[in-house]
Enzyme design. Structure first.
Site, mmCIF file in Angstrom:
data_model
loop_
_atom_site.group_PDB
_atom_site.id
_atom_site.type_symbol
_atom_site.label_atom_id
_atom_site.label_comp_id
_atom_site.label_asym_id
_atom_site.label_seq_id
_atom_site.Cartn_x
_atom_site.Cartn_y
_atom_site.Cartn_z
ATOM 1 C CD GLN B 190 16.060 -1.438 19.160
ATOM 2 O OE1 GLN B 190 16.269 -2.661 19.358
ATOM 3 N NE2 GLN B 190 15.962 -0.848 18.128
ATOM 4 C CB ALA B 231 21.922 -7.313 15.342
ATOM 5 C CG HIS B 232 17.732 -5.055 16.687
ATOM 6 N ND1 HIS B 232 17.557 -3.959 16.762
ATOM 7 C CD2 HIS B 232 18.166 -5.449 15.368
ATOM 8 C CE1 HIS B 232 17.411 -3.387 15.400
ATOM 9 N NE2 HIS B 232 17.991 -4.208 14.704
ATOM 10 C CG ASN B 233 14.061 -8.251 16.471
ATOM 11 O OD1 ASN B 233 14.568 -7.151 17.359
ATOM 12 N ND2 ASN B 233 12.753 -8.211 15.969
#
Lengths: 303, 303, 303
Positions: B190, B231-233
């Site tokens: 990450q 969340a991520h991305n």
């Protein structure tokens, strides 16, 4: 709690709740209230009326003292094993009162050094204000317990005996926007208060927004669990139970004694009638009449 | 706000938005914007175009000055009661602009003494940084308001005029794990940023994770309410409304002007097309085409 | 990471995982792991086995070094462009291990000056305790990373190598109430612990309540994402994945290796069998047998 309390003292405290009392409780020391798997001779055990085979459970308990309802009989087995049997109408309530009186941690009044309190905030007597808690220009009653890392904005009024758990945020701007003529979003004025009644509890990391032009209100005795969102202009009645992850959208009304299970979501401008029960994960898009049970997405009355 | 503002000043401010103006507003003092039940002679009242019986409401308002659209007529009743009637095309927008200009609290620039800011963080002019807020090695624009107890990790970029409410957490590791050959879970790298555009608002206790190998992006003008998880991305466009308790899973894309109601959950790798509307509690497991309304679990297009 | 690492070093680290190795990697410097759109000559690229057209992606990558599974062939195109191709059985795991070893930030042990730690707390070696974090009378293992603004109440036991992200709250009273004879709500005794195993991760703003008369337990290797609520007496097994916004109600049991998608809600006293998969937004009102996939509201087995 390792020193414990004499069962005599507990029995005196319960007094009028006791229907029958069997066995010799002189000098019997109680150290714990514990789960069935952990019960030992120093535990005050209790038989949940919801359980089946109550007699069997009582007779096989490792505890020397047991609270049950009148479905458990003081049989020869119990006599021979010298158990004390305390019979009350509502053993769960009895154990709750005993826990509260003898076993729960008591938080002593204290304003933590790291709390940051607005010089115009008014806080009643016997307050506990936890570490890093930030309190704006508010009116707060007596005997409150505001735990750690809480933020209470300006324009919040909190009653007596209120507990706010760590990480809760009370009083930020409500979430209402208008589109400007160029498409930009401008926040509708959020100028109201949050008003919290006596004996309310607010769970960890729960958020309660201030009213827009009116107020957001939480009635006395209401309990709200962790990670809930109470939007602007919501009005919640007395003794309401709001469990974790519940989302109450703007201007909704929840009447007295309603029970809302986890992860329920209410549309805005909804009314939940008194004593209604809303089941886990329900998505409420219509008014719920008094006393009804609703479940599902979209939620419907449970037949 | 107890001193109030002269209605003349408000009328001058609204100017071009006013279609018609009735009554004598000399020396008329306005102290409040308030909810219908609280309206008094010092309140500037407004008639929501969505309401029925607008004429009746106007004629029975306790306020001396009222904003409405052109469906309210300046009748003899209004004349006789010496009310001022201000007619605009969009009364809700008018009251929003008035609230913003004259009645909302203005937060003054200030870096709180208890804020903890990385020595390599770059923060623009006129920032408000609240109590106990922790800011890592970030790039932050001008005129930002970061409230209390916020945590902003390293590798976050924040534009101008951004507001972050209390308890929000921006930039922690995204939640992605790989099973090692022995079954243990190892976190997928990450390493990305969170990039937040101008005029964004982030609600209390909301969490926005950093990207994994790419970035997590929030477009200009987008407003996110309390207790959301981004969340991520994830990539969110311009002027998107994300209400409370919304969950946007990894790598999903939300295009411009989308409106997401409370407690909606998006699977990962989903695309929500421009101007779509997602209803309360919807569980989105497929792409939503431009401009459509989806509801339910699993969500489907509303016919 | 701007200095980078020699590919030779990475290849030595991967060693036994490498099936085939093509091209000349002498002096090749790797600076980044990055998303496909950001790949450049200093990026170590990887081809996700889940993608189609892997050969095409590899041949068109701007990277000089690529990790893939054996479906990518070292063609003339790859030879001519002097690319290095590293073939492993599980490229995603390879990149995870490389990220973890060479590219992820390493948090150094440190007790922040602003952390407030009970004098009777026991904390193992090499701990990182973040800013404004409050830790009660707890037992905490070695190599833990407790980020910022976290609150850990008394009676919490935490194993080794545990990470707790910012804003999490661990160990407050569970949410259980009994009605007194006059209708008032009294809290059922909440006297238990929270026990967290080794290698657990707890996400930002997540809440884990202490047990009532028993304990709340999180097994080793389990990962919990942001904004989750784990109620009193819940028991979670090993290597469980609990994604964001999940609500686990009181006394529920989640067995080893279960995967719970975002925004799932479990009723209380539910058992989720080993290796089960619960889909996004599911509302679980019944026990889920071992290995099954359940979705919907109310959730049912996916056929």
């Amino acid at each position: 709690m390792t020193q414990g309390v004499l069962l005599t003292e507990i029995i005196n405290f319960l007094k009028d709740d006791i229907i029958r009392l069997h066995g010799n409780f002189d000098n019997l020391l109680i150290k714990y209230l514990q789960a069935p798997s952990m019960v030992d001779e120093y535990t005050l055990d209790w038989i949940n009326p919801a359980k089946i085979e109550k007699q069997f459970v009582a007779e096989n308990s490792k505890a020397r003292a047991i609270i049950s309802n009148n479905e458990v009989i003081y049989t020869k087995t119990l006599i021979d094993s010298k158990k004390v049997l305390i019979v009350t109408n509502d053993p769960k309530l009895s154990i709750t009162k005993i826990g509260h009186r003898f076993f729960s941690d008591k938080i002593q009044p204290l304003i933590s050094h790291t709390a940051i309190i607005n010089e115009n905030a008014k806080i009643g007597v016997n307050a506990f204000i936890g570490e890093n808690t930030v309190i704006g220009k508010c009116k707060i009653g007596n005997n409150v317990k505001i735990h750690h890392n809480v933020v209470i904005y300006d324009n919040v009024e909190i009653g007596n005996n209120v507990t706010v758990y760590s990480g809760a945020v009370i009083g930020p701007d409500g979430f209402g926007f208008q589109k400007d003529t160029n498409g930009d979003l401008i926040r509708f004025p959020q100028l109201g208060k949050v008003i919290i009644g006596d004996n309310v509890e607010i769970g960890s990391n729960t958020c309660i927004d201030r009213g827009a032009l009116g107020n957001t209100e939480i009635g006395p005795g209401t309990k709200i669990n962790n990670l809930c969102h109470i939007a602007h202009n919501v009005s919640i009645g007395r003794n309401v139970i709001i469990t974790a992850h519940v989302n109450v959208s703007g201007s909704s009304i929840i009447e007295d004694n309603v029970w809302i299970a986890p992860n329920v979501s209410l549309k805005g401008h909804i009314i939940i009638g008194k004593n209604a029960f809303i089941g886990v994960g329900a998505v409420i898009t219509k008014n719920v009449p008094v006393g009804e049970t609703w479940v599902g997405n979209p939620a419907k009355k449970l037949k």
